[in-house]
Every structure is written in C-alpha cells, then in structure tokens.
Design a protein around this motif. Structure first.
Motif, PDB file in Angstrom:
ATOM      1  N   GLU A 107       0.864  -1.180   0.000  1.00  0.00           N
ATOM      2  CA  GLU A 107       0.000   0.000   0.000  1.00  0.00           C
ATOM      3  C   GLU A 107       0.898   1.227   0.000  1.00  0.00           C
ATOM      4  N   ASP A 108       0.314   2.380  -0.259  1.00  0.00           N
ATOM      5  CA  ASP A 108       1.101   3.605  -0.241  1.00  0.00           C
ATOM      6  C   ASP A 108       1.701   3.826   1.143  1.00  0.00           C
ATOM      7  N   LEU A 110       2.390   5.108   4.640  1.00  0.00           N
ATOM      8  CA  LEU A 110       1.449   5.748   5.556  1.00  0.00           C
ATOM      9  C   LEU A 110       2.107   6.983   6.159  1.00  0.00           C
ATOM     10  N   ASN A 112       1.334  10.432   8.212  1.00  0.00           N
ATOM     11  CA  ASN A 112       0.346  11.074   9.070  1.00  0.00           C
ATOM     12  C   ASN A 112       0.675  12.557   9.211  1.00  0.00           C
ATOM     13  N   VAL A 118       6.658   7.570   9.446  1.00  0.00           N
ATOM     14  CA  VAL A 118       6.170   7.009   8.183  1.00  0.00           C
ATOM     15  C   VAL A 118       6.258   5.490   8.283  1.00  0.00           C
ATOM     16  N   GLU A 119       5.211   4.841   7.850  1.00  0.00           N
ATOM     17  CA  GLU A 119       5.161   3.373   7.929  1.00  0.00           C
ATOM     18  C   GLU A 119       5.153   2.793   6.516  1.00  0.00           C
ATOM     19  N   ARG A 121       4.678  -0.770   4.526  1.00  0.00           N
ATOM     20  CA  ARG A 121       4.253  -2.169   4.575  1.00  0.00           C
ATOM     21  C   ARG A 121       4.650  -2.810   3.249  1.00  0.00           C
ATOM     22  N   THR A 144       6.678  -4.697   8.166  1.00  0.00           N
ATOM     23  CA  THR A 144       6.450  -3.273   8.406  1.00  0.00           C
ATOM     24  C   THR A 144       7.760  -2.600   8.817  1.00  0.00           C
ATOM     25  N   GLN A 146       9.456   1.142   9.941  1.00  0.00           N
ATOM     26  CA  GLN A 146       9.169   2.474  10.448  1.00  0.00           C
ATOM     27  C   GLN A 146      10.360   3.386  10.167  1.00  0.00           C
TER      28      GLN A 146
END
Length: 607
Positions: A107-108, A110, A112, A118-119, A121, A144, A146
């Motif tokens: 997925e793009d 993440l 926030n 920034v995460e 996956r 995942t 980080q």
C-alpha cells in the motif's frame, strides 16, 4: 492493485506505475549520472535514469519514494547514496548488511500529517547482491518498516532522521535502475545451454558490461541451477580488461585453464558458444577469443544460436487438443493436415491428456494419459520424424493424474528421455521406454503439487505447490531424476497459484486468485517475481486448472508468448485474443454430428 508500467524486459508501457515518479516537481534536484545502458532500458536512451536527490521535494510521500530509489544503480555507491537522505546522526549509525532488499509496497506509505513517522508495509521479493544475483528470501508475508522524516534546523529540505538498518529498493525503482541479463551454462551432457538471470546497473557504461558478464560466468551458476549445469573449468580467469568494441570486434582473453581438456576443439567451441550467448547484447559482429598463449580465434557467424533450445522453437507451434477422447490438431496452425507425431491411429482413443516433444535431432516423443475402464494409464513412445511407433503402457496408481510434460529429450541413449507427471499431488518421472514411474522427491515445504512446467532447456522446472509458485532444477543421473532445493517466487499480485507454464526463458505465465479480491487472473511474470504484467486481469471466479503456453525465442524480440491457453470449468480458452473460448469449429478436421456437451480440452504443443 497495481500493474507494472513496463514489460518484463523493461520495454513498452503497459500499465499504471505504482510509486508515482511521473512528472518532475518545480523544486526538483535531478542528477543524471553516467552513460545509459546498452540494452533492456528504454526510458532514456541517451543516459542513465534521472536520479532524484534529497532536496528534490518537500512532500513527505514523494521524499520517501525518492529515498526508496536511492539504492538503485552501481552497488558500490548504494550505501553512500542512501546516506545522503539521512540526517548526520542517522548516517553515522547506518551500517546495513550487504545486499539490497527489493520490496513491493502493499500500500502507499502511511504518512500522518503532523507526525514525523512514516510506515512502510512491504513484501520482500529478494536480496540483490553485488554479484548481480537476486537471492530468494523466506516468505515472511508482510513486513512493516518504520522511519522518521523531518526537517533539521539550519538545513534545507527533509531528512530521514530514523532509518531501517537495511538498504531498501522499491520494485519499480529496481526495474528502472537494473537491467536483466541472461548468462548461460552448459548442462551436464553438453547438449544445451541453460539460462541464469543476473542484473546489471543501468548506470554502468556499456563498455564495462562484458567484463562484468565474464566475471559472473567465472563465479559460477546460481544456487537454483547449480546442480544441473557445468561451471567453467577451475582456474578460468580473465586476462586483462576487456577493451571496448573496435572495428566491430569484441576481444576477450582467458587463461589456458578455460578449456578442458586442453586443445580440445569441442571444449573451445562450447566455451565460445557460451560466451557468445551470454554476451549477445554486447556483440557487434565478431568475437575474438584468445586462450592462454594460443593464437586468437575469430567467430562471426550465428551458428552459436542453436545451442540454446529456446532459439530452436518454431515461430508458430503445432497445436493439439483432446476432443471426444481423441487427440486432434487445431485448424489454421502448422501441420494442421498432417498425421499426429509418433502415435498410430489405432492408439488414439480414450485419451484425456497428451504431451509431445522433440529432441535436438528432431526425434519425436509422445506421452498420453488414457483410460482403461476405471483406471488411468500412461502410454509413451518415440519415433523419428515422419515415423510412427507402438506405445508402451505404464500403470498409474495413487490418485488424480495431472498433465504429462516432457523435460529432458536427449539424443544420447545413455541419457534417454525424461518426463514429469503429478499423481495425487506428488511428482513422478517417466521415460520413453515404458519403464515404471519413479517418485521424484519434493525438497520444498509441504503441499500438493498441482502443476509442473519445464523450461525449453529441459532443466529448469516451475511448479505450483500448495498455492505457491516455485522454481527448481531437474537432474537425471544413476539415482533417477531429482529436483534441486526450490526457490519460492514471491507474487504479491496473486494470493494463490493454480497453474503455470513458461512464456520465455526468463518468465512464466501464471494463473491464480488475485490478492485484492476473489477473482481469477492470468499474469506474465519474471521468474524472480520482480516484474509482471496482467495478461488477463479478471476471468471470473472459476479456478484455472490447466495452463499451456508456447514460449518465444530470445532472438524474436518478443517479451511475452504469442500463444497462451487455459482451462477453467471444463472449457478451454485462448488468452491473447480475449479470452475466446475454443470450440469444435477450431479443430482441423470438421466434426459432423458433434456429441452434445463434448468440447475440446487439454491443449498442448509439439515443443
């Protein structure tokens, strides 16, 4: 769901790019490095791909995208290029292990708003080492990572202030910054060259490529095919550097140990054929080869091409189907009006599956699965071109029988011919002489083997096992056929694999259930899973139980096969034109009074 915007050989655009990279922002800092690749890369013919520096954007998502491109290119500078994205403190402590992890973002990233975190996956497709090999990794599912992205007082732009302790490269950046190259090794019988995949940095000057290719050949084959091929003789060494092509000549000097036994003209001929195939994109017209203190020898013909079985494949295949328990030829295909190979007319009955193959000298082989009452029987035989033969009967026991496939079809009577067949989810081998089946141990994780496909070289095998795709190598010696430890191919686009066949010498066609929804797709994927295109994005919910393709030659310039057929819910379809259902009207011989409900099944080819 994302789809590659590049073909399997980084050619024509075919889909949608996952990780942006399209268009250059107003404040971009773009650095173009080095001359461009000589083959396999099309987006910038005049130089290497554009490289985006740390200050190219103030958008966090775009910054992360560029960070995931930094490890691409010359492996020697990968760590330094990634460190340029890190804050001074993060760079000082950044000591990643050797190798670059090629990752697919599920997925793009993440991001926030208001947070530095920034995460990512990802699924890891493999680890690229400095030797150009993409080594497999254990399937651990989604990982995942980080990282922290922030600005630093007194400095412009963004920084990664906390980074994962590994070199990460997105799969889309990988296909931009590395060019797939195929090197070759002889099988043990010296009857055919077997391909082995490597990756060259796209920013490598073209004149340096032959030296790197020869270095890889000297280092030896990858683990996947190691047991099935012959390495170069011990002591093989490159004498001096390989000079740039001059007067249409590529000059190579190797140590005297490169030819074993010494002064054997056959050994020298094998070596130059191996070199010419491995260096084919770099050959202009003539290869000048010097061994030790001997006089150099010049080679300027194309006779070496026949050493690769994929090259020997016909441009258009002879195509067969099973209809009403008989093998039938397809209309509008080569040999449509000819008799069937090997099989006498009276033997063409009660057939549910068939496989045909030819040896280098054009001897033909046939394997039929037939029914006798409530039992299934394997019938095998071989004959010269234009000849027919009585088939030998082999008893089958142990459950449901899959599609037979020929693997090794040698002209050497000591080697013979070897075929593969699944029975009850297990793998067995057979031969053309009618000897009993031999169990072939599966050295991988437990699971039912639902499909097996053999590459044109006869040694590399693709298998669907427990819904996963694997690659292995086949060896045949006194202990019988065996598989090497398999390599799982990570296919994030598919949740489950049900069928597979070879499309080119470095790619396979795979059918299975999509990862994003319960629909079935057919994809064309590189054998390491790093690039793929969707041949058919959605063919419904019916499971594909069988897939048949006719591979294309590397000399054809094509990156996907012309003929792909599959079976689902008892019906047969042609992929490349629709899909379009194959019916009775596609048989070469007209059918009168066709039985209701009887349709063509089990497509196959003479390979």
């Amino acid at each position: 769901m994302r789809k590659l915007a590049r073909t399997l050989l980084a050619g024509a655009l075919t889909g949608t790019l996952l990780l942006g990279g399209c268009g250059i922002p107003d404040n971009t800092d773009v650095v173009t490095v080095g001359p461009g690749p000589s083959t396999g890369f099309s987006s910038n013919d005049d130089g290497a791909p554009p490289r985006y520096g740390r200050e190219a954007t103030l958008d966090t998502a775009k910054f992360v995208e560029y960070y995931l491109q930094a490890a691409g290119g010359d492996p020697d500078g990968a760590v330094d290029r990634v460190k340029q994205f890190l804050s001074p403190a993060a760079a000082a402590s950044f000591k990643p292990p050797e190798g670059v992890k090629i990752v697919y973002l599920t997925e793009d990233p993440l991001v926030n708003p208001g947070s530095d975190q920034v995460e990512l996956r990802v699924r890891t497709l493999g680890v690229l080492g400095p030797n150009g090999r993409l080594d497999p990794v254990q399937d651990t599912g989604i990982t995942t990572y980080q990282l922290s992205v922030a600005s630093i007082s007194g400095k412009t732009g963004l920084f990664v202030t906390k980074a994962p302790p590994v070199l990460l490269l997105s799969d889309t950046a990988f296909t931009t910054w590395f060019v797939r190259r195929t090197i070759y090794f002889w099988n043990h019988e010296y009857t055919a060259l077997v391909p082995d995949v490597r990756y060259l940095p796209a920013d490598m000057p073209p004149e340096q490529e032959p030296q790197r290719i020869i270095k890889w050949l000297i280092e030896g084959p990858s683990d996947t095919i190691h047991d099935a091929v012959e390495p170069l003789p011990e002591g093989t060494a490159l004498l001096g550097n390989v000079p740039a092509v001059s007067n249409d000549k590529l000059q190579i000097s190797l140590s005297a140990q490169s030819v074993r036994p010494p002064d054997d003209p056959k050994a020298l001929d094998r070596l130059r054929r191996q070199l010419m195939w491995s260096l084919r994109p770099n050959l202009s017209r003539v290869l000048e080869l010097k061994i030790g203190n001997q006089e150099q020898t010049s080679y300027d013909g194309n006779d070496y091409l026949t050493s690769n079985p994929t090259y020997r494949l016909a441009d258009s295949p002879e195509r067969f189907l099973i209809y009403n328990n008989q093998i039938r030829r397809m209309s509008r295909t080569p040999g449509a009006a000819d008799p069937l190979p090997v099989i006498k007319p009276e033997a063409n009955r009660n057939v549910r599956a068939a496989a045909f193959a030819r040896s280098p000298s054009d001897r033909r082989y046939a394997a039929l699965i037939t029914t006798e009452g409530n039992h299934q029987v394997l019938r095998v035989g071989s004959a010269g071109i234009g000849e027919l033969s009585d088939l030998r009967r082999v008893t089958l026991r142990g459950g449901s029988t899959g599609q037979p496939v020929w693997a090794i079809t040698s002209d050497d009577p000591q080697t013979g011919a070897v075929g593969l067949l699944t029975i009850g989810g297990k793998l067995f081998s057979f031969s053309a002489d009618g000897s009993p089946l031999r169990a072939v141990a599966w050295p991988g994780p437990p699971g039912m083997i639902t499909a097996v496909a053999v590459a044109p070289d006869g040694r590399r095998v693709a298998l669907a096992v427990g819904g996963k795709l694997y690659l292995a190598a086949l060896t045949a010696d006194g202990d019988g056929p065996q598989l090497s430890p398999p390599r799982q191919v990570q296919l994030p686009v598919l949740r489950e694999v049900s069928a597979v066949d070879w499309g080119t010498e470095t790619s396979v066609i795979v059918a299975g259930t999509r990862a994003d929804r319960d629909r079935v797709a057919v994809i064309d994927t590189a054998i390491d899973g790093t690039q793929w295109i969707e041949s058919l994005a959605d063919i419904g919910v019916e499971k594909v139980t069988y897939l048949a393709t006719y591979p294309v030659s590397p000399s054809s310039g094509k990156v996907t096969p012309d003929v792909i057929e599959y079976m689902a819910n008892g019906a047969t379809f042609d992929v490349l034109s629709g899909p379009v259902r194959i019916g009775v009207g596609d048989l070469a011989e007209p059918v009168t009074n066709a039985p209701a409900g009887v349709v063509p099944t089990a497509p196959s080819f003479l390979r």
